[in-house]
Design an enzyme around this catalytic site. Structure first.
Site, mmCIF file in Angstrom:
data_model
loop_
_atom_site.group_PDB
_atom_site.id
_atom_site.type_symbol
_atom_site.label_atom_id
_atom_site.label_comp_id
_atom_site.label_asym_id
_atom_site.label_seq_id
_atom_site.Cartn_x
_atom_site.Cartn_y
_atom_site.Cartn_z
ATOM 1 N N ASN A 97 19.990 -24.580 -2.750
ATOM 2 C CA ASN A 97 20.132 -23.822 -1.507
ATOM 3 C C ASN A 97 19.618 -22.391 -1.622
ATOM 4 O OD1 ASN A 97 21.547 -22.900 1.088
ATOM 5 N ND2 ASN A 97 22.604 -21.690 -0.484
ATOM 6 N N TYR A 161 7.098 -17.782 3.384
ATOM 7 C CA TYR A 161 8.342 -18.557 3.509
ATOM 8 C C TYR A 161 8.037 -19.988 3.970
ATOM 9 C CZ TYR A 161 12.990 -19.888 5.205
ATOM 10 O OH TYR A 161 14.175 -20.544 5.428
ATOM 11 N N LYS A 165 8.596 -23.538 1.958
ATOM 12 C CA LYS A 165 9.499 -24.580 2.451
ATOM 13 C C LYS A 165 8.760 -25.906 2.680
ATOM 14 C CE LYS A 165 13.370 -22.248 2.445
ATOM 15 N NZ LYS A 165 14.468 -22.598 1.541
HETATM 16 N N1 NAP Z 1 19.843 -18.747 7.762
HETATM 17 C C1 NAP Z 1 19.055 -19.585 8.385
HETATM 18 O O1 NAP Z 1 18.973 -19.591 9.631
HETATM 19 C C2 NAP Z 1 18.247 -20.574 7.585
HETATM 20 C C3 NAP Z 1 17.468 -21.510 8.291
HETATM 21 C C4 NAP Z 1 16.740 -22.440 7.571
HETATM 22 C C5 NAP Z 1 16.790 -22.457 6.188
HETATM 23 N N2 NAP Z 1 17.539 -21.531 5.537
HETATM 24 C C6 NAP Z 1 17.585 -21.611 4.069
HETATM 25 O O2 NAP Z 1 18.926 -21.784 3.668
HETATM 26 C C7 NAP Z 1 19.130 -21.239 2.370
HETATM 27 C C8 NAP Z 1 20.315 -20.287 2.403
HETATM 28 O O3 NAP Z 1 20.039 -19.247 3.320
HETATM 29 P P1 NAP Z 1 21.150 -18.236 3.883
HETATM 30 O O4 NAP Z 1 20.791 -17.969 5.284
HETATM 31 O O5 NAP Z 1 22.492 -18.704 3.553
HETATM 32 O O6 NAP Z 1 20.753 -16.936 3.048
HETATM 33 P P2 NAP Z 1 21.664 -15.923 2.207
HETATM 34 O O7 NAP Z 1 22.974 -15.712 2.863
HETATM 35 O O8 NAP Z 1 20.792 -14.743 1.955
HETATM 36 O O9 NAP Z 1 21.905 -16.706 0.853
HETATM 37 C C9 NAP Z 1 20.846 -16.959 -0.013
HETATM 38 C C10 NAP Z 1 21.377 -17.045 -1.419
HETATM 39 O O10 NAP Z 1 20.283 -17.227 -2.307
HETATM 40 C C11 NAP Z 1 20.556 -16.525 -3.496
HETATM 41 N N3 NAP Z 1 19.342 -16.061 -4.147
HETATM 42 C C12 NAP Z 1 18.319 -15.357 -3.621
HETATM 43 N N4 NAP Z 1 17.404 -15.094 -4.572
HETATM 44 C C13 NAP Z 1 17.863 -15.631 -5.732
HETATM 45 C C14 NAP Z 1 17.401 -15.672 -7.066
HETATM 46 N N5 NAP Z 1 16.233 -15.115 -7.435
HETATM 47 N N6 NAP Z 1 18.152 -16.308 -7.995
HETATM 48 C C15 NAP Z 1 19.315 -16.867 -7.663
HETATM 49 N N7 NAP Z 1 19.828 -16.866 -6.410
HETATM 50 C C16 NAP Z 1 19.104 -16.238 -5.464
HETATM 51 C C17 NAP Z 1 21.400 -15.327 -3.108
HETATM 52 O O11 NAP Z 1 22.274 -15.090 -4.200
HETATM 53 P P3 NAP Z 1 23.064 -13.725 -4.461
HETATM 54 O O12 NAP Z 1 23.446 -13.187 -3.101
HETATM 55 O O13 NAP Z 1 24.224 -14.157 -5.261
HETATM 56 O O14 NAP Z 1 22.133 -12.806 -5.180
HETATM 57 C C18 NAP Z 1 22.114 -15.785 -1.845
HETATM 58 O O15 NAP Z 1 23.446 -16.110 -2.082
HETATM 59 C C19 NAP Z 1 17.814 -20.567 1.992
HETATM 60 O O16 NAP Z 1 17.063 -21.446 1.172
HETATM 61 C C20 NAP Z 1 17.129 -20.375 3.331
HETATM 62 O O17 NAP Z 1 15.739 -20.315 3.220
HETATM 63 C C21 NAP Z 1 18.262 -20.577 6.197
#
Ligand code: NAP
Length: 257
Positions: A97, A161, A165
């Protein structure tokens, strides 16, 4: 949420569990009876709060595995090994994730910024999957990558991005072929816009457009993504692999003309 135990006795690792969607996935896995290993890199406080909430609210076992930067291959292997050790040698489900979503135009984008997104969103998925599959080889398992609707339709400023994906979706299809013989299924979940605190204030225009486009009448919730991941990790999906499950309230199903 109905009380079910689709994942009773299973051990799951969720990467990026300190973030918004990771939290929703971890909660749903725990509600279904899985023991959950919560990876976070910097979001340690949120991950510990989540582990407590899981223990208090569901009685499921939870552990925080903090610190791994998943752009570093060794750290991917290490966090998977830690989860398996905590799980008594087993790992039944892995949800890749963790990811980043910076907005940046292509003209003038330094290659280092491109690489940062690809390393975080794609190469980490390759390495964690390789490590996870190694543990799962004996008894099988389920690996789910969190992709995005942008794998098929990029948004402005999201070329890196969207490309990462799209590649994650293709990685899952390829991995499904190569790991299927070991009983390991590999799928993707592609969420649409998932709500979070402050999103409407930070991006009012985007939220308005999503609300207009969505068939189901609301933005997504982290648990919507969690539900899809639970399904794919469960016995209900035992003949589903190499699949991309779109979770977007119907936005991708709209006519494009
Ligand atoms: N939000 C949306 O609308 C949406 C839509 C489609 C897909 N997504 C996908 O869903 C996933 C989660 O997104 P989210 O919205 O929940 O984002 P988020 O709240 O920013 O969470 C992303 C997590 O990824 C971790 N991360 C980032 N870079 C990293 C690294 N180099 N090594 C290890 N961990 C890392 C962060 O860890 P730390 O905070 O602990 O550093 C964070 O907890 C992502 O893959 C995103 O692309 C999100």
């Amino acid at each position: 949420m109905p009380s079910m135990t689709l994942l009773a006795g299973r051990v799951a690792l969720i990467t990026g569990a300190g973030g918004g969607i990771g939290r929703g996935i971890a909660l749903r896995f725990a509600q279904e009876g899985a023991a959950v290993a919560l990876h976070c890199r910097t979001g340690t406080e949120a991950a510990h709060a989540l582990a407590e909430e899981i223990a208090d609210g569901t009685g499921a076992r939870a552990v925080v595995l903090a610190g791994a930067d998943l752009t570093v291959e060794d750290e991917c292997h290490k966090v998977v090994a830690q989860a398996a050790e905590w799980g008594g040698g087993r790992l039944d489900a892995l949800v890749n994730n963790a990811g980043v979503q910076p907005v940046q135009d292509l003209p003038g984008m330094p290659a280092a910024d491109w690489r940062e997104v690809v390393d975080t969103n794609l190469t980490s998925v390759f390495a964690c999957t390789q490590a996870g599959a190694e543990v799962m080889r004996e008894r099988g398992g389920s690996i789910t990558h969190i992709a995005s609707v942008e794998a098929a339709r990029p948004a402005p400023g999201h070329a890196h991005y969207a490309a990462s994906k799209a590649a994650v979706v293709m990685h899952a299809r390829a991995a499904a072929q190569e790991y299927g013989a070991y009983g390991i299924r590999v799928n993707t979940v592609s969420p649409g816009l998932i709500d979070r605190e402050g999103l409407a204030e930070a991006w009012p225009e985007g939220v308005r457009r999503w609300r207009e486009a969505v068939a189901v009448g609301r933005l997504g919730r982290p648990e919507d993504v969690g539900d899809a991941c639970v399904f794919l990790a469960s016995p209900l999906a035992s003949w589903i692999t190499g699949h991309d499950l779109v979770v977007d309230g119907g936005v991708s199903a709209r006519p494009t003309w």
